[in-house]
Design an enzyme around this catalytic site. Sequence first.
Site, PDB file in Angstrom:
ATOM      1  CG  ASP A 259      -6.811  -2.017  -4.198  1.00 22.16           C
ATOM      2  OD1 ASP A 259      -7.546  -1.268  -3.515  1.00 22.16           O
ATOM      3  OD2 ASP A 259      -5.684  -2.364  -3.840  1.00 22.16           O
TER       4      ASP A 259
ATOM      5  CB  SER B 130      -0.966  -0.048   1.187  1.00 24.15           C
ATOM      6  OG  SER B 130      -1.979   0.917   1.061  1.00 24.15           O
TER       7      SER B 130
ATOM      8  CG  HIS C 245      -5.731  -2.065  -0.034  1.00 21.23           C
ATOM      9  ND1 HIS C 245      -5.248  -1.561  -1.218  1.00 21.23           N
ATOM     10  CD2 HIS C 245      -4.937  -1.563   0.942  1.00 21.23           C
ATOM     11  CE1 HIS C 245      -4.213  -0.767  -0.964  1.00 21.23           C
ATOM     12  NE2 HIS C 245      -4.009  -0.761   0.331  1.00 21.23           N
TER      13      HIS C 245
END
Length: 638
Positions: A556, A470, A601
């Site tokens: 995502d 991320s 995610h």
Amino acid sequence: MDAFEKVRTKLETQPQEEYEIINAEIKHGGFVYYQEGCCLVRSKDEEADSDNYEVLFNLEELKLDQPFIDCIRVAPDEKYVAAKIRTEESEASTCVVVKLSDQPVMEASFPNVSSLEWVKDEEDEDVLFYTFQRNLRCHDVYRATFGDNKRNERFYTEKDPSYFVFLYLTKDSRFLTINIMNKTTSEVWLIDGLSPWDPPVLLQKRIPGVLYYVEHRDDELYILTNVGEPTEFKLMRTAADTPAIMNWDLFFTMKKNTKVIDLDMFKDHCVLFLKHSNLLYVNVIGLADDSVRSLKLPPWACGFIMDTNSDPKNCPFQLCSPIRPPKYYTYKFAEGKLFEETGHEDPITKTSRVLRLEAKSKDGKLVPMTIFHKTDSEDLQKKPLLVHVYGAYGMDLKMNFRPERRVLVDDGWILAYCHVRGGGELGLQWHADGRLTKKLNGLADLEACIKTLHSQGFSQPSLTTLTAFSAGGVLVGALCNSNPELLKAVTLEAPFLDVLNTMMDTTLPLTLEEIEEWGNPSSDEKHRNYIKRYCPYQNIKAQHYPSIHITAYENDERVPLKGIVNYTEKLKEAIMEHAKEAGEGSQTPNIILDIQPGGNHVIEDSHKKITAQIKFLYEELGLDNTSVFENLKKYLKF
């Protein structure tokens, strides 16, 4: 303790997709509610580890792919239980309400629920409060009743799109709090647990830069807040009927470089879970005499796992590290002592070492690192190194137990966790010093950490790898542009790599929420120019790069796939251009983009992802992976 031993046995012997442990268990009255297989079940507390349980709801009725429960709430009088159910393929959750009777039946279901809590009203009727999430934004609060007097109404909507709303029930169930937050500011409304249909009461209007969270005990509010100087968290209190900020009295202050992990309130004690200078502590505050007992926890511990607990006499919790499974501890208030789980001692305590070092960044700041390696490793300079980094949102680098990390250490790897600015390991200021127009501090910290590791004899550039997920991808991508010679290979998962274009697109669900972290390049030229200095996508150039393996997810919503694809294509073009300039004989790095289906995610427990990443690292470093995959068979199904 017996239950934990059973979990440990499963962890050591079963494939990972079968042993996955979801922390969705709650005790209420004399029952324990939890997930067993594809069912929501309950059993008597004393029979919780047996096969003697009652099935309340079969998750397969929702027709979801491999659903699991990640939150359970039981109504005060146990007439109803609500469970939040989701899948690894999506962040969207469905809330199912089950009526508890001789024949349990699903009473209602609500889509896209984020948080939920029960309160009993003046008529002894159970009221479910829940928040509704759409496109990752959570702005609406609902309340619902069931049975003969069924109703469902929205009673609060947050108008500012940069804020997020979640619910929290105080430990004594006296108040339901509506918490409205962005990255740096919060506001709390109180719903009286004795009269939940009354309008909520504002505790303190939001003040830019001020965060606060609320607990309750004996008609007093305990407020964890950063108001005042220094702007770190401190504990304050006030009478529940005079909640405004001018009435808050300072009750307890934290030491410098301290991160507050959590707070738990008991009848006569308040327990603070802390990280101070990269070590874990528990502070037990006696509320009758304001006494404080600070307990330094074992140096191997890197993270807390909080237990849902209704026992007023004990405070249980677990400690873990990336290479050691959770271990139970209990603080007993009567004895004033901390007790640890006895029995089998994990052999990793003797076969590995944990070190805490510091690197000096270019502005003189000392950056903490946590390092793991085998005790009997010789000539560490020739050992492979896997560096972890995050450095965003004031969040700590994740250091929960991961079996694949343990396997790497057993196979001779060095693991290094770099707690750079932008994260929260040293408190709120540590985050402030690594966000907005100070984001480059995190990059300087990461560079200093890797150079310090090498200078102190931990591996070398040709054996150094780097991993992040991320927002951690920003610092990793930036380092690959600025100092690629420090690295041999990189693995990224759902990485944020195109900061500028993403933050310029206000149609994306999180752009407005993220302005406090990255800035507003659409309207602020200073922010736009600063982001251009470090944005991984913007700074790709024809030069040498380490090999990079990227795992991305098709749908995502947090990190759009488009930005990752654009980054990968641009990077490959730059590498080809550099290869032409370097001529024959130059080594071309491997750039792999692995796009997985689904809309989640980060899928932490995906054995496919884990094996692909480890295979990539071994191949890029030219290492024999036979033993590591043999060991992984304990955890992963091939």
